[in-house]
Design a protein around this motif. Sequence first.
Motif, short mmCIF file in Angstrom:
data_model
loop_
_atom_site.label_atom_id
_atom_site.label_comp_id
_atom_site.label_asym_id
_atom_site.label_seq_id
_atom_site.Cartn_x
_atom_site.Cartn_y
_atom_site.Cartn_z
N GLU A 1 4.65 -2.76 60.28
CA GLU A 1 4.21 -3.66 61.35
C GLU A 1 5.08 -3.35 62.56
O GLU A 1 6.31 -3.40 62.48
CB GLU A 1 4.39 -5.12 60.94
CG GLU A 1 3.88 -6.10 61.99
CD GLU A 1 3.90 -7.54 61.51
OE1 GLU A 1 2.93 -7.96 60.85
OE2 GLU A 1 4.89 -8.24 61.81
N THR B 1 -0.43 -3.49 62.71
CA THR B 1 -0.06 -3.00 61.39
C THR B 1 -0.68 -1.61 61.22
O THR B 1 -1.88 -1.45 61.36
CB THR B 1 -0.56 -3.92 60.27
OG1 THR B 1 -0.03 -5.24 60.48
CG2 THR B 1 -0.11 -3.42 58.91
N ASP C 1 8.32 -4.84 57.53
CA ASP C 1 8.08 -5.85 58.57
C ASP C 1 9.46 -6.31 59.02
O ASP C 1 10.04 -7.24 58.47
CB ASP C 1 7.26 -7.01 58.00
CG ASP C 1 6.95 -8.06 59.07
OD1 ASP C 1 7.31 -7.84 60.24
OD2 ASP C 1 6.37 -9.10 58.71
#
Length: 336
Positions: A266, A327, A239
Amino acid sequence: RSVGRCMGARALKSGIPSGAPSPPPHFPLLGAGGTESGRVCFAGCKQSYLPNTLYPSRPHPNLLILFTPTYVFSLQGPRWQIDLQPWAGPARSLDEEALRFLRYISTIQIACDHMSTDSLATDSSPTEKPWLVCLDDRFGLVHQIRNKQCRLYSLGLGSDDTHFEVGMASSGCEVHRFDPSVKSAHVLESEHLWYHRLSIDWRDPHPAVAAQKPYSNTRKLGTILNEFGHHKIDVLKADLESAEWKVLENLILEDVLEQIGQLIFEIHLHWPGFEVSGSDSSVVRFWYSLLKELELQDFRLFHSYKDLSKPQLFLKKDIFNASSCYTLGWVNTRWK
């Protein structure tokens, strides 16, 4: 194509037809059928024959190559850029590129029947985000977890959501979370959970900067793997707040992907991302080409989650009912 050669080779021409072209001074070892075999000759190799492909009129080998065992080199260098996919349509428009890209990230490529670690973790709580791994028997991760032999890398930028990491560590995975906001260089948070004050980048620091700051906290993932002595990562979670595109490109260009079993990324679509430039349509084409590179290396999308809590923007535009954040989970179908 990588071609192994022994330096100092001497060619003895034996019965070559008159008028036949002479081979170049440095030529590849040829295998059956005249294809480049990629054979590397180390110390102790004596000789090798080229098949009669260079001179098809001869029924027997024409060249005897005598090798001096010195050193080996390769013509194959690093890739400098990914292969861009063809444009989605003749207009090369944002509409064409965006619709192809959004359709691609929303289409599951391989079914995964078990995508939760809850049954394996002893004290995990529900995750705030759908960070899911594929636990089907055919992909092996579930066996690695049960045998306490799995390794997970988590790349973040100051996020407080660590439920997924804690759950995987409680399941017996060796978890390494890389976050530049960590106060100490290396912290053992629990029995299997490490925190490292390191930021994963798509390039290593410039040598001049690295000399002044030998403990720089920015590294490429491949560099981290070498420094830690890790050859395989069962799960890579990332992320990176729009740095994911360049990091993913680096993993592709440096062949780090083959060391990874599952990817959980993500992705952010509200702007092109760090150091990604060009027209909107060319940006989306670049994104799409990156994901197609994953597919070419036998990664298959098993999970796709559209985050409706984030702004519904696609390159700063309210179009196609797209979210600015998804995601995605891929499994390496060649993973052993």
